[in-house]
Design a protein around this motif. Structure first.
Motif, PDB file in Angstrom:
ATOM      1  N   ALA A  22       9.411 -28.989  15.084  1.00  0.00           N
ATOM      2  CA  ALA A  22       9.575 -27.942  14.070  1.00  0.00           C
ATOM      3  C   ALA A  22       8.326 -27.064  13.984  1.00  0.00           C
ATOM      4  N   ASP A  23       7.144 -27.678  14.050  1.00  0.00           N
ATOM      5  CA  ASP A  23       5.890 -26.914  14.013  1.00  0.00           C
ATOM      6  C   ASP A  23       5.784 -25.984  15.217  1.00  0.00           C
ATOM      7  N   GLN A  24       6.130 -26.481  16.400  1.00  0.00           N
ATOM      8  CA  GLN A  24       6.066 -25.663  17.610  1.00  0.00           C
ATOM      9  C   GLN A  24       7.067 -24.512  17.556  1.00  0.00           C
ATOM     10  N   MET A  25       8.271 -24.785  17.045  1.00  0.00           N
ATOM     11  CA  MET A  25       9.283 -23.729  16.941  1.00  0.00           C
ATOM     12  C   MET A  25       8.843 -22.658  15.949  1.00  0.00           C
ATOM     13  N   ALA A  30       6.749 -17.178  15.108  1.00  0.00           N
ATOM     14  CA  ALA A  30       5.726 -16.267  14.576  1.00  0.00           C
ATOM     15  C   ALA A  30       5.121 -15.425  15.697  1.00  0.00           C
ATOM     16  N   LEU A  31       4.879 -16.043  16.851  1.00  0.00           N
ATOM     17  CA  LEU A  31       4.321 -15.291  17.984  1.00  0.00           C
ATOM     18  C   LEU A  31       5.311 -14.252  18.499  1.00  0.00           C
ATOM     19  N   SER A  36       6.729  -8.580  18.935  1.00  0.00           N
ATOM     20  CA  SER A  36       7.787  -7.579  18.869  1.00  0.00           C
ATOM     21  C   SER A  36       7.364  -6.333  18.090  1.00  0.00           C
ATOM     22  N   LYS A  37       6.324  -6.451  17.281  1.00  0.00           N
ATOM     23  CA  LYS A  37       5.860  -5.301  16.503  1.00  0.00           C
ATOM     24  C   LYS A  37       5.152  -4.310  17.415  1.00  0.00           C
ATOM     25  N   LYS A  38       5.379  -3.046  17.154  1.00  0.00           N
ATOM     26  CA  LYS A  38       4.750  -2.004  17.962  1.00  0.00           C
ATOM     27  C   LYS A  38       3.289  -1.885  17.548  1.00  0.00           C
TER      28      LYS A  38
END
Length: 72
Positions: A22-25, A30-31, A36-38
């Motif tokens: 769950a922590d890795q997912m 988040a990454l 994905s943000k410009k």
């Protein structure tokens, strides 16, 4: 080792592995969101902003996070 103790050990290990997964997912999500943000403009430097002068601002508002915009 009795079956009950072995079952308990396997359940504990399973719970630990589920938490790690769950922590890795969450980190991967988040990454992906961050990537994905410009990106606009140059990267913000790690230098303290003018808002956070050691003489006064950091004491009144706390340290400025690295992601905070720099006041100009």
């Amino acid at each position: 080792m009795s079956d009950a103790k072995r079952l308990k050990a396997l359940e504990d290990e399973n719970a630990k592995l589920k938490k790690l997964l769950a922590d890795q997912m969450l980190e991967a999500s988040a990454l992906r969101e961050l990537l994905s943000k410009k990106m606009v403009g140059p990267a913000v430097s790690a230098k303290p902003s003018r808002v956070c002068r050691p003489s006064w601002a950091c004491r009144s508002v706390g340290p400025v996070p690295l992601w905070a915009p720099i006041a100009r």
